[in-house]
Design a protein around this motif. Structure first.
Motif, PDB file in Angstrom:
ATOM      1  N   PRO A   1       3.838 -11.370   9.707  1.00  0.00           N
ATOM      2  CA  PRO A   1       3.237 -12.318   8.759  1.00  0.00           C
ATOM      3  C   PRO A   1       1.848 -11.893   8.279  1.00  0.00           C
ATOM      4  CG  PRO A   1       3.182 -13.211  10.994  1.00  0.00           C
ATOM      5  CD  PRO A   1       4.035 -11.964  11.042  1.00  0.00           C
ATOM      6  N   GLU A   2       1.201 -11.000   9.013  1.00  0.00           N
ATOM      7  CA  GLU A   2      -0.128 -10.536   8.628  1.00  0.00           C
ATOM      8  C   GLU A   2      -0.068  -9.363   7.647  1.00  0.00           C
ATOM      9  OE1 GLU A   2      -2.855 -12.086   9.462  1.00  0.00           O
ATOM     10  OE2 GLU A   2      -1.718 -13.528  10.645  1.00  0.00           O
ATOM     11  N   ALA A   3       1.075  -8.713   7.553  1.00  0.00           N
ATOM     12  CA  ALA A   3       1.194  -7.536   6.691  1.00  0.00           C
ATOM     13  C   ALA A   3       1.441  -7.949   5.243  1.00  0.00           C
ATOM     14  CB  ALA A   3       2.329  -6.633   7.177  1.00  0.00           C
ATOM     15  N   VAL A   4       0.909  -7.162   4.332  1.00  0.00           N
ATOM     16  CA  VAL A   4       1.161  -7.371   2.910  1.00  0.00           C
ATOM     17  C   VAL A   4       2.353  -6.512   2.505  1.00  0.00           C
ATOM     18  CG1 VAL A   4       0.238  -7.116   0.582  1.00  0.00           C
ATOM     19  CG2 VAL A   4      -1.256  -7.872   2.430  1.00  0.00           C
ATOM     20  N   ASN A   5       3.358  -7.135   1.936  1.00  0.00           N
ATOM     21  CA  ASN A   5       4.529  -6.388   1.481  1.00  0.00           C
ATOM     22  C   ASN A   5       4.268  -5.834   0.084  1.00  0.00           C
ATOM     23  OD1 ASN A   5       5.974  -6.906   3.799  1.00  0.00           O
ATOM     24  ND2 ASN A   5       6.953  -8.741   2.986  1.00  0.00           N
ATOM     25  N   VAL A   6       4.455  -4.523  -0.072  1.00  0.00           N
ATOM     26  CA  VAL A   6       4.249  -3.862  -1.357  1.00  0.00           C
ATOM     27  C   VAL A   6       5.547  -3.183  -1.768  1.00  0.00           C
ATOM     28  CG1 VAL A   6       2.945  -2.117  -2.626  1.00  0.00           C
ATOM     29  CG2 VAL A   6       1.811  -3.460  -0.839  1.00  0.00           C
ATOM     30  N   THR A   7       6.048  -3.546  -2.941  1.00  0.00           N
ATOM     31  CA  THR A   7       7.262  -2.927  -3.472  1.00  0.00           C
ATOM     32  C   THR A   7       6.884  -2.064  -4.666  1.00  0.00           C
ATOM     33  OG1 THR A   7       8.608  -4.822  -2.794  1.00  0.00           O
ATOM     34  CG2 THR A   7       9.563  -3.329  -4.420  1.00  0.00           C
ATOM     35  N   MET A   8       7.277  -0.800  -4.637  1.00  0.00           N
ATOM     36  CA  MET A   8       6.949   0.133  -5.711  1.00  0.00           C
ATOM     37  C   MET A   8       8.196   0.359  -6.554  1.00  0.00           C
ATOM     38  SD  MET A   8       4.562   2.770  -3.474  1.00  0.00           S
ATOM     39  CE  MET A   8       3.400   3.250  -4.754  1.00  0.00           C
TER      40      MET A   8
ATOM     41  N   GLY B   1       1.152   1.136 -15.995  1.00  0.00           N
ATOM     42  CA  GLY B   1       1.631   0.505 -14.776  1.00  0.00           C
ATOM     43  C   GLY B   1       1.152  -0.925 -14.714  1.00  0.00           C
ATOM     44  N   LEU B   2       1.794  -1.711 -13.870  1.00  0.00           N
ATOM     45  CA  LEU B   2       1.439  -3.117 -13.747  1.00  0.00           C
ATOM     46  C   LEU B   2       1.599  -3.544 -12.290  1.00  0.00           C
ATOM     47  CD1 LEU B   2       0.665  -5.722 -15.281  1.00  0.00           C
ATOM     48  CD2 LEU B   2       3.108  -6.204 -15.492  1.00  0.00           C
ATOM     49  N   THR B   3       0.594  -4.243 -11.770  1.00  0.00           N
ATOM     50  CA  THR B   3       0.630  -4.752 -10.402  1.00  0.00           C
ATOM     51  C   THR B   3       0.596  -6.269 -10.440  1.00  0.00           C
ATOM     52  OG1 THR B   3      -0.496  -2.799  -9.523  1.00  0.00           O
ATOM     53  CG2 THR B   3      -0.528  -4.781  -8.166  1.00  0.00           C
ATOM     54  N   GLU B   4       1.600  -6.882  -9.843  1.00  0.00           N
ATOM     55  CA  GLU B   4       1.698  -8.340  -9.813  1.00  0.00           C
ATOM     56  C   GLU B   4       1.670  -8.813  -8.358  1.00  0.00           C
ATOM     57  OE1 GLU B   4       4.351  -9.540 -13.584  1.00  0.00           O
ATOM     58  OE2 GLU B   4       5.403  -8.241 -12.157  1.00  0.00           O
ATOM     59  N   THR B   5       0.852  -9.818  -8.097  1.00  0.00           N
ATOM     60  CA  THR B   5       0.687 -10.341  -6.742  1.00  0.00           C
ATOM     61  C   THR B   5       1.138 -11.793  -6.674  1.00  0.00           C
ATOM     62  OG1 THR B   5      -1.206  -8.884  -6.368  1.00  0.00           O
ATOM     63  CG2 THR B   5      -0.949 -10.737  -4.866  1.00  0.00           C
ATOM     64  N   THR B   6       1.940 -12.101  -5.676  1.00  0.00           N
ATOM     65  CA  THR B   6       2.353 -13.480  -5.432  1.00  0.00           C
ATOM     66  C   THR B   6       2.009 -13.838  -3.988  1.00  0.00           C
ATOM     67  OG1 THR B   6       4.578 -12.783  -4.763  1.00  0.00           O
ATOM     68  CG2 THR B   6       4.239 -13.348  -7.088  1.00  0.00           C
ATOM     69  N   THR B   7       1.781 -15.101  -3.757  1.00  0.00           N
ATOM     70  CA  THR B   7       1.440 -15.572  -2.418  1.00  0.00           C
ATOM     71  C   THR B   7       2.347 -16.730  -2.040  1.00  0.00           C
ATOM     72  OG1 THR B   7      -0.874 -14.930  -2.721  1.00  0.00           O
ATOM     73  CG2 THR B   7      -0.388 -16.435  -0.923  1.00  0.00           C
ATOM     74  N   LEU B   8       2.996 -16.616  -0.904  1.00  0.00           N
ATOM     75  CA  LEU B   8       3.836 -17.674  -0.363  1.00  0.00           C
ATOM     76  C   LEU B   8       3.228 -18.098   0.968  1.00  0.00           C
ATOM     77  CD1 LEU B   8       6.369 -19.403  -0.632  1.00  0.00           C
ATOM     78  CD2 LEU B   8       7.655 -17.606   0.546  1.00  0.00           C
ATOM     79  N   GLY B   9       2.547 -19.241   0.938  1.00  0.00           N
ATOM     80  CA  GLY B   9       1.788 -19.640   2.112  1.00  0.00           C
ATOM     81  C   GLY B   9       0.616 -18.700   2.295  1.00  0.00           C
ATOM     82  N   ASP B  10       0.524 -18.079   3.448  1.00  0.00           N
ATOM     83  CA  ASP B  10      -0.513 -17.075   3.701  1.00  0.00           C
ATOM     84  C   ASP B  10       0.012 -15.663   3.511  1.00  0.00           C
ATOM     85  OD1 ASP B  10      -2.341 -19.042   4.307  1.00  0.00           O
ATOM     86  OD2 ASP B  10      -1.818 -19.064   6.438  1.00  0.00           O
ATOM     87  N   LYS B  11       1.258 -15.551   3.119  1.00  0.00           N
ATOM     88  CA  LYS B  11       1.894 -14.237   2.975  1.00  0.00           C
ATOM     89  C   LYS B  11       1.707 -13.716   1.557  1.00  0.00           C
ATOM     90  CE  LYS B  11       4.691 -10.895   4.455  1.00  0.00           C
ATOM     91  NZ  LYS B  11       4.375 -10.021   5.589  1.00  0.00           N
ATOM     92  N   ARG B  12       1.109 -12.528   1.442  1.00  0.00           N
ATOM     93  CA  ARG B  12       0.883 -11.923   0.131  1.00  0.00           C
ATOM     94  C   ARG B  12       1.914 -10.831  -0.122  1.00  0.00           C
ATOM     95  NH1 ARG B  12      -3.120  -8.261  -2.360  1.00  0.00           N
ATOM     96  NH2 ARG B  12      -3.927  -7.725  -0.303  1.00  0.00           N
ATOM     97  N   THR B  13       2.497 -10.849  -1.312  1.00  0.00           N
ATOM     98  CA  THR B  13       3.488  -9.846  -1.706  1.00  0.00           C
ATOM     99  C   THR B  13       3.056  -9.220  -3.022  1.00  0.00           C
ATOM    100  OG1 THR B  13       5.270 -11.072  -0.624  1.00  0.00           O
ATOM    101  CG2 THR B  13       5.912  -9.436  -2.271  1.00  0.00           C
ATOM    102  N   VAL B  14       3.150  -7.911  -3.109  1.00  0.00           N
ATOM    103  CA  VAL B  14       2.709  -7.178  -4.296  1.00  0.00           C
ATOM    104  C   VAL B  14       3.862  -6.342  -4.833  1.00  0.00           C
ATOM    105  CG1 VAL B  14       1.054  -5.513  -5.219  1.00  0.00           C
ATOM    106  CG2 VAL B  14       0.371  -7.060  -3.366  1.00  0.00           C
ATOM    107  N   VAL B  15       4.034  -6.371  -6.154  1.00  0.00           N
ATOM    108  CA  VAL B  15       5.041  -5.531  -6.813  1.00  0.00           C
ATOM    109  C   VAL B  15       4.324  -4.625  -7.810  1.00  0.00           C
ATOM    110  CG1 VAL B  15       7.092  -5.459  -8.272  1.00  0.00           C
ATOM    111  CG2 VAL B  15       6.846  -7.275  -6.553  1.00  0.00           C
TER     112      VAL B  15
END
Length: 261
Positions: free
Chosen positions: A72-79, A96-110
């Motif tokens: 839960p502490e790690a940031v998920n990054v999808t390339m 290029g484009l970087t989009e960040t979403t947050t679900l609760g305290d979990k950060r996900t980056v595409v």
């Protein structure tokens, strides 16, 4: 008096313990990133790994990208690598484009790189090889994934809004604006590295820029040069032949004149 000394000793011990604990928390505060590049073609995976190595080596954080997606502490990054291009093509489409979403305290980056826009940019520039261009775009977008915004004041910064060539790099500004702490020695190394134009990396960048120029000049230019050299060669050969023929003719006339006597 003994009670006072004992109380002071206890307080001092607690302060030291808190300082040690705080130091430990700071040292462990850097977020880890779980990178998913399974959707990338093999060539782009190689380029993405090279970029992660650049950030890892610069920050001196070998475990920066060793996060677990289930942590839960790690940031998920999808390339991602898109061959479709952006939705509305224009003159200044992002490479290029970087989009960040947050679900609760979990950060996900595409992170998405657009092949069509990269090819268009490559066709218009003459300052780097295609591989270097793609790597620099990945490096910029990964900076966003790490939490950096654009640096609009320094065009040599990798986080400058436009890709301007191999002189762009990770700078001290980037290290100071990361959402986690880096070693003071890292900041010092990067600052020295950025200011020293005789640095091996700077020299390498400049050589890359110059070596890339011949590969980017339109082929018609080389055809014109080849044609011009061909014409010059023909003219030189023709001049030599005509001169030789004139000499031979003069010698023959001299022989004929001598025989008449």
């Amino acid at each position: 008096m003994r009670f006072l000394k004992g109380a002071m000793l206890v307080i001092a011990t607690m302060v030291v313990a808190l300082m040690v604990r705080s130091h430990g928390l700071v040292a462990e505060a850097a977020t880890t990133y779980a990178v998913d590049m399974t959707g990338l073609p093999a060539k782009q995976q190689t380029e993405a790994k090279a970029v992660m190595a650049i950030w890892t080596n610069t920050l001196q954080m070998p475990t920066l990208f060793s996060g677990n997606p289930t942590d839960p502490e790690a940031v998920n990054v999808t390339m991602m690598w898109s061959t479709d291009g952006v939705a509305s093509p224009g003159a200044d489409d992002p490479l290029g484009l970087t989009e960040t979403t947050t679900l609760g305290d979990k950060r996900t980056v595409v992170i998405t790189l657009y092949q069509r826009e990269i090819e268009r940019a490559f066709a218009k520039t003459a300052y780097m090889k295609r591989h270097d261009l793609v790597v620099s775009v990945w490096e910029h977008e990964l900076g966003h994934a790490l939490g950096l915004q654009h640096n609009t004041t320094n065009e040599h910064d990798i986080m400058y809004p436009r890709n301007l060539g191999p002189t762009q790099r990770i700078t001290g500004w980037d290290l100071q604006n990361l959402p986690f702490t880096v070693k003071p020695s890292v900041l010092s190394d990067v600052s020295d590295h950025s200011s020293n134009w005789l640095d091996s990396q700077n020299v390498s960048n400049q050589m890359t820029a110059w070596l890339a120029i011949p590969a980017k000049v339109p082929s018609i230019f080389y055809h014109l040069i080849a044609g011009l050299l061909g014409m010059v060669t023909i003219a030189i050969v023709a001049t030599i032949l005509l001169t030789r023929r004139s000499v031979v003719s003069a010698e023959q006339r001299a022989k004929n004149f001598a025989s008449l006597k």
